[in-house]
Design a protein around this motif. Structure first.
Motif, mmCIF file in Angstrom:
data_model
loop_
_atom_site.group_PDB
_atom_site.id
_atom_site.type_symbol
_atom_site.label_atom_id
_atom_site.label_comp_id
_atom_site.label_asym_id
_atom_site.label_seq_id
_atom_site.Cartn_x
_atom_site.Cartn_y
_atom_site.Cartn_z
ATOM 1 N N ARG A 171 0.874 -1.186 0.000
ATOM 2 C CA ARG A 171 0.000 0.000 0.000
ATOM 3 C C ARG A 171 0.909 1.234 0.000
ATOM 4 N NH1 ARG A 171 -2.320 -2.721 4.223
ATOM 5 N NH2 ARG A 171 -1.944 -1.004 5.684
ATOM 6 N N ILE A 172 1.234 1.673 -1.206
ATOM 7 C CA ILE A 172 2.179 2.785 -1.373
ATOM 8 C C ILE A 172 1.432 3.981 -1.966
ATOM 9 C CG2 ILE A 172 4.339 3.537 -2.435
ATOM 10 C CD1 ILE A 172 5.046 0.538 -2.755
ATOM 11 N N ALA A 173 1.332 5.053 -1.217
ATOM 12 C CA ALA A 173 0.651 6.262 -1.684
ATOM 13 C C ALA A 173 1.670 7.254 -2.243
ATOM 14 C CB ALA A 173 -0.135 6.901 -0.545
ATOM 15 N N HIS A 174 1.182 8.136 -3.082
ATOM 16 C CA HIS A 174 2.024 9.215 -3.609
ATOM 17 C C HIS A 174 1.373 10.556 -3.304
ATOM 18 C CE1 HIS A 174 4.604 11.682 -5.955
ATOM 19 N NE2 HIS A 174 3.801 11.814 -6.987
ATOM 20 N N VAL A 175 2.081 11.388 -2.541
ATOM 21 C CA VAL A 175 1.614 12.756 -2.287
ATOM 22 C C VAL A 175 2.138 13.611 -3.417
ATOM 23 C CG1 VAL A 175 1.599 14.710 -0.709
ATOM 24 C CG2 VAL A 175 1.514 12.383 0.191
ATOM 25 N N ASP A 176 1.228 13.995 -4.288
ATOM 26 C CA ASP A 176 1.540 14.616 -5.569
ATOM 27 C C ASP A 176 1.379 16.136 -5.477
ATOM 28 O OD1 ASP A 176 2.180 14.694 -8.237
ATOM 29 O OD2 ASP A 176 0.239 13.980 -8.952
ATOM 30 N N ILE A 177 1.735 16.818 -6.554
ATOM 31 C CA ILE A 177 1.540 18.261 -6.647
ATOM 32 C C ILE A 177 0.184 18.557 -7.271
ATOM 33 C CG2 ILE A 177 3.986 18.828 -6.756
ATOM 34 C CD1 ILE A 177 3.741 18.900 -9.793
ATOM 35 N N SER A 178 -0.168 19.833 -7.360
ATOM 36 C CA SER A 178 -1.435 20.236 -7.968
ATOM 37 C C SER A 178 -1.508 19.774 -9.415
ATOM 38 C CB SER A 178 -1.587 21.756 -7.901
ATOM 39 O OG SER A 178 -1.572 22.198 -6.559
ATOM 40 N N ASP A 179 -2.704 19.418 -9.851
ATOM 41 C CA ASP A 179 -2.911 18.863 -11.191
ATOM 42 C C ASP A 179 -2.444 19.786 -12.314
ATOM 43 O OD1 ASP A 179 -3.778 16.266 -11.120
ATOM 44 O OD2 ASP A 179 -5.860 16.812 -10.729
ATOM 45 N N LEU A 191 3.093 5.817 -11.098
ATOM 46 C CA LEU A 191 1.964 5.052 -11.632
ATOM 47 C C LEU A 191 2.441 3.870 -12.473
ATOM 48 C CD1 LEU A 191 -0.402 7.997 -12.651
ATOM 49 C CD2 LEU A 191 -0.707 6.418 -10.732
ATOM 50 N N HIS A 192 3.478 4.091 -13.254
ATOM 51 C CA HIS A 192 4.012 3.012 -14.097
ATOM 52 C C HIS A 192 4.534 1.866 -13.236
ATOM 53 C CE1 HIS A 192 6.048 1.088 -17.479
ATOM 54 N NE2 HIS A 192 7.114 0.985 -16.705
ATOM 55 N N ALA A 193 5.306 2.206 -12.202
ATOM 56 C CA ALA A 193 5.874 1.155 -11.350
ATOM 57 C C ALA A 193 4.784 0.434 -10.571
ATOM 58 C CB ALA A 193 6.898 1.762 -10.395
ATOM 59 N N MET A 194 3.781 1.162 -10.102
ATOM 60 C CA MET A 194 2.679 0.520 -9.372
ATOM 61 C C MET A 194 1.955 -0.472 -10.275
ATOM 62 S SD MET A 194 2.610 1.654 -6.191
ATOM 63 C CE MET A 194 0.945 1.584 -5.520
ATOM 64 N N GLU A 195 1.734 -0.090 -11.523
ATOM 65 C CA GLU A 195 1.086 -0.990 -12.480
ATOM 66 C C GLU A 195 1.953 -2.218 -12.742
ATOM 67 O OE1 GLU A 195 -0.825 -0.944 -17.003
ATOM 68 O OE2 GLU A 195 0.241 0.812 -16.233
ATOM 69 N N GLY A 198 1.507 -4.610 -10.072
ATOM 70 C CA GLY A 198 0.137 -5.026 -9.830
ATOM 71 C C GLY A 198 -0.479 -4.401 -8.593
ATOM 72 N N LEU A 199 -0.054 -3.192 -8.251
ATOM 73 C CA LEU A 199 -0.535 -2.507 -7.045
ATOM 74 C C LEU A 199 -1.516 -1.397 -7.411
ATOM 75 C CD1 LEU A 199 2.851 -2.168 -5.127
ATOM 76 C CD2 LEU A 199 1.185 -4.025 -5.004
ATOM 77 N N ALA A 200 -2.434 -1.129 -6.491
ATOM 78 C CA ALA A 200 -3.424 -0.063 -6.702
ATOM 79 C C ALA A 200 -2.818 1.274 -6.292
ATOM 80 C CB ALA A 200 -4.680 -0.339 -5.889
ATOM 81 N N PRO A 201 -2.748 2.252 -7.188
ATOM 82 C CA PRO A 201 -2.173 3.552 -6.836
ATOM 83 C C PRO A 201 -3.107 4.359 -5.926
ATOM 84 C CG PRO A 201 -3.039 3.619 -9.054
ATOM 85 C CD PRO A 201 -3.165 2.194 -8.601
ATOM 86 N N GLN A 202 -2.524 5.224 -5.162
ATOM 87 C CA GLN A 202 -3.283 6.139 -4.303
ATOM 88 C C GLN A 202 -2.622 7.511 -4.393
ATOM 89 O OE1 GLN A 202 -3.507 4.980 -0.168
ATOM 90 N NE2 GLN A 202 -5.251 6.304 0.241
ATOM 91 N N LEU A 203 -3.290 8.437 -5.058
ATOM 92 C CA LEU A 203 -2.750 9.779 -5.266
ATOM 93 C C LEU A 203 -3.452 10.789 -4.370
ATOM 94 C CD1 LEU A 203 -2.529 9.942 -9.167
ATOM 95 C CD2 LEU A 203 -0.613 9.772 -7.584
#
Length: 323
Positions: A171-179, A191-195, A198-203
């Motif tokens: 369960r690895i989340a990414h705290v991202d910047i504004s869109d 996102l590429h590495a999570m895919e 086989g992991l579900a991304p959390q942004l």
């Protein structure tokens, strides 16, 4: 002054331009006369006459983030001994403010502009530069007369996930910047590495500050939702804010949650913080950008060049208790 020193105006000009063609005796006579008369040469006028000001404009997105100070140190190292001076302006996450600063540099007739953290478009930058040579740092741009120097941000995002996955995190989340900000490569790498794994991304979006990272984690903790076991933050300031929020709730890093940042700023590397981070080689970016700027001034018509460096993972206590 020429009359007072008993020489021609042409010879005075040669002395003021430090020409080696003047004999020591006549140089001394001119300089002594200048001192007696209180004369000081107008360096700006002489530079404009030669179509060079020997001045470089440097625009930074944010000086609260010390990664930009590291880039600045690299730039000053890179221009040392070149006879160029550096003029600094600070922008913001507002393309209008950035472009106004670039236009001001151009109006002041700088020989070139270096931009670290530019957020506007290629077309806007080209319009503001009006043909002035430029180097963009931390982002790749396609503009005539503009070089790019950056670290591979896509690889940075993937490297963080690979490291955390290797430690057993799923369960690895990414705290991202504004869109709306154009710096999306770290997110894309995550996102590429999570895919791939086989992991579900959390942004989750934040504002690239310590305060923003703290607020994001406090919202996580208050929500009652299942927490990630690891977080990759867009930059080190955000990561440090996340660590502060966890500590304030009595949670441990990395025992309850592993944290990885990006930029490898000095405060994060402190043993008191022990932040695992992706090194962007900020000082190197500044030095290489400075040299690219000098090369472009010397050969203004050459095609744009992009220099991209590989990031490096710096493992510390925040992701690995054994580090």
């Amino acid at each position: 002054m020429a009359r007072d020193a008993g020489v021609s105006r042409a010879l005075v000009s040669l002395v003021m331009r430090e020409s080696p063609k003047v004999s020591p005796a006549k140089r001394t006579a001119v300089l002594e006369s200048a001192a007696a008369l209180g004369y000081s040469p107008n360096r700006l006028a002489s530079r404009l006459a030669s179509h060079r000001t020997n001045t470089l404009g440097v625009l930074f997105l944010d000086l609260h983030n010390s990664v930009f100070a590291d880039i600045y140190d690299g730039i000053t190292d890179g221009v040392a001994g070149s006879g160029n001076q550096v003029m600094v302006a600070v922008g913001s996450a507002d393309p209008g403010t950035e472009l106004e600063a670039v236009r001001s540099f151009v109006d002041l007739r700088v020989d070139g502009v270096l931009l670290a953290g530019y957020t506007g478009t290629s077309a806007e930058l080209a319009g503001a530069l009006r043909g002035t040579p430029a180097v963009v740092i931390t982002r790749e741009m396609e503009v005539d007369g503009v070089d790019s120097v950056l670290t591979d941000d896509f690889r940075s995002g993937a490297l963080a996930v690979e490291h955390l996955y290797g430690l057993g995190h799923r369960r690895i989340a990414h705290v991202d910047i504004s869109d709306w900000l154009p710096y999306t490569e770290r997110r894309e790498g995550y996102l590429h590495a999570m895919e791939q794994f086989g992991l579900a991304p959390q942004l989750v979006h934040s504002d690239m500050t310590e305060r923003g990272g703290r607020a994001v984690m406090e919202q996580f903790l208050d929500s009652g939702a299942t927490l990630p076991t690891a977080v990759f933050a867009h930059n080190d300031l955000t990561a440090i804010g996340i660590m502060e929020a966890l500590a304030s709730r009595g949670l441990s890093v990395p025992g309850d949650m592993a944290i990885v940042g990006c930029d490898n700023i000095e405060v994060g590397a402190s043993p008191l913080v022990g932040l695992t981070s992706i090194d962007q080689h900020a000082g190197l970016l500044g030095r290489v950008a400075a040299q690219a700027m000098l090369d472009r001034i010397a050969e203004a018509g050459r095609p744009p060049v992009t220099r991209k460096f590989e990031p490096a993972l710096m493992v510390r206590r925040s992701s690995d208790p054994a580090a």
